[in-house]
Design a protein around this motif. Structure first.
Motif, short mmCIF file in Angstrom:
data_model
loop_
_atom_site.label_atom_id
_atom_site.label_comp_id
_atom_site.label_asym_id
_atom_site.label_seq_id
_atom_site.Cartn_x
_atom_site.Cartn_y
_atom_site.Cartn_z
N TRP A 49 14.69 18.86 8.83
CA TRP A 49 14.96 20.46 9.06
C TRP A 49 16.03 20.95 8.39
CZ3 TRP A 49 11.74 23.28 11.62
CH2 TRP A 49 10.74 22.74 12.39
N ASP A 50 16.99 20.35 7.94
CA ASP A 50 18.04 20.81 6.98
C ASP A 50 17.55 21.35 5.78
OD1 ASP A 50 20.04 20.13 8.61
OD2 ASP A 50 20.86 18.90 7.59
N SER A 70 7.83 30.13 12.01
CA SER A 70 8.46 28.60 11.77
C SER A 70 7.20 27.90 11.60
CB SER A 70 9.56 28.10 12.58
OG SER A 70 9.92 26.78 12.36
N ILE A 71 7.40 26.70 10.97
CA ILE A 71 6.18 25.78 10.98
C ILE A 71 6.04 24.94 12.29
CG2 ILE A 71 6.23 25.48 8.42
CD1 ILE A 71 7.81 22.70 8.93
N VAL A 75 4.60 18.83 14.17
CA VAL A 75 4.38 18.21 12.74
C VAL A 75 5.60 17.71 12.01
CG1 VAL A 75 3.16 18.73 10.61
CG2 VAL A 75 2.04 19.42 12.78
N MET A 76 6.42 18.52 11.78
CA MET A 76 7.63 18.56 11.16
C MET A 76 8.46 17.04 11.64
SD MET A 76 9.79 19.21 8.61
CE MET A 76 10.05 20.90 8.26
N ALA A 80 9.08 13.33 9.95
CA ALA A 80 10.54 12.75 9.79
C ALA A 80 10.42 11.32 10.41
CB ALA A 80 11.26 13.69 10.39
N SER A 81 9.65 11.04 11.50
CA SER A 81 9.82 9.92 12.10
C SER A 81 8.96 8.95 11.21
CB SER A 81 8.88 10.13 13.48
OG SER A 81 8.64 8.85 14.07
N LEU A 82 7.73 9.44 10.90
CA LEU A 82 7.12 8.41 9.85
C LEU A 82 7.95 8.11 8.66
CD1 LEU A 82 3.47 10.02 10.23
CD2 LEU A 82 4.11 8.00 11.15
N TYR A 83 8.50 8.85 8.01
CA TYR A 83 9.45 8.58 6.92
C TYR A 83 10.30 7.68 7.45
CZ TYR A 83 12.47 9.07 2.81
OH TYR A 83 13.26 8.75 1.99
#
Length: 161
Positions: A49-50, A70-71, A75-76, A80-83
């Motif tokens: 998010w940053d 915003s997106i 999904v965002m 992030a979780s998958l990363y």
């Protein structure tokens, strides 16, 4: 809150995140509660998010601007979780967070106090960069509290064993 105070909050939060390097892999990757994110996922969430803020939002936050929608939040957050679960090292994830936060502090310092209070429109609502950044500080505080509660709970369990 002045821009200096806001920047200081970001710096202090970064220092706290850096302290998370001392966590064990289990503490780093264990969900805070069943069905919730791990510390790693929260740090990835904040980093993603940053980055979005720096690339897509901050440059458009000018007097009278109308920010595009915003997106998709889900999904965002899922990315992030998958990363965070991809095997990225704790030190690397923290480094990425710290580098991104440093860019935010520099962005804050690049704006004058007057620019911090210029009104733009976000989803049709009046907002200022100062308001937006204060909300990010509150978002940080929320996640810090979650992590601190989790870690305190972990340490209490360790003391009992």
């Amino acid at each position: 809150m002045t821009k200096t105070e806001i920047a200081l909050r970001f710096v202090r939060f970064s220092q706290w995140v850096q302290s998370l390097e001392s966590l064990s892999e289990e503490e780093w990757l264990k969900p805070l509660k069943p069905g919730k994110w791990s510390v790693a996922e929260i740090i990835a969430h904040l980093t993603y998010w940053d980055r979005y803020f720096l690339k897509e939002r901050y440059p458009r936050m000018k007097a009278g601007a109308r920010l595009p929608r915003s997106i998709d939040v889900d999904v965002m957050n899922q990315r992030a979780s998958l990363y965070a679960k991809s095997g990225v090292a704790k030190e690397e994830l923290i480094k990425e967070f710290l580098e991104t936060r440093d860019l935010i502090v520099k962005a804050i310092n690049a704006r004058s106090e007057e620019e911090m209070d210029m009104v733009f429109y976000n989803r049709g609502h009046k907002e200022t960069l100062r308001d937006y950044l204060i909300n990010l500080c509150e978002h940080d505080r929320h996640h810090k509290q979650q992590i601190d509660d989790f870690l305190n709970q972990q340490w209490e369990v360790e003391k009992m064993n």
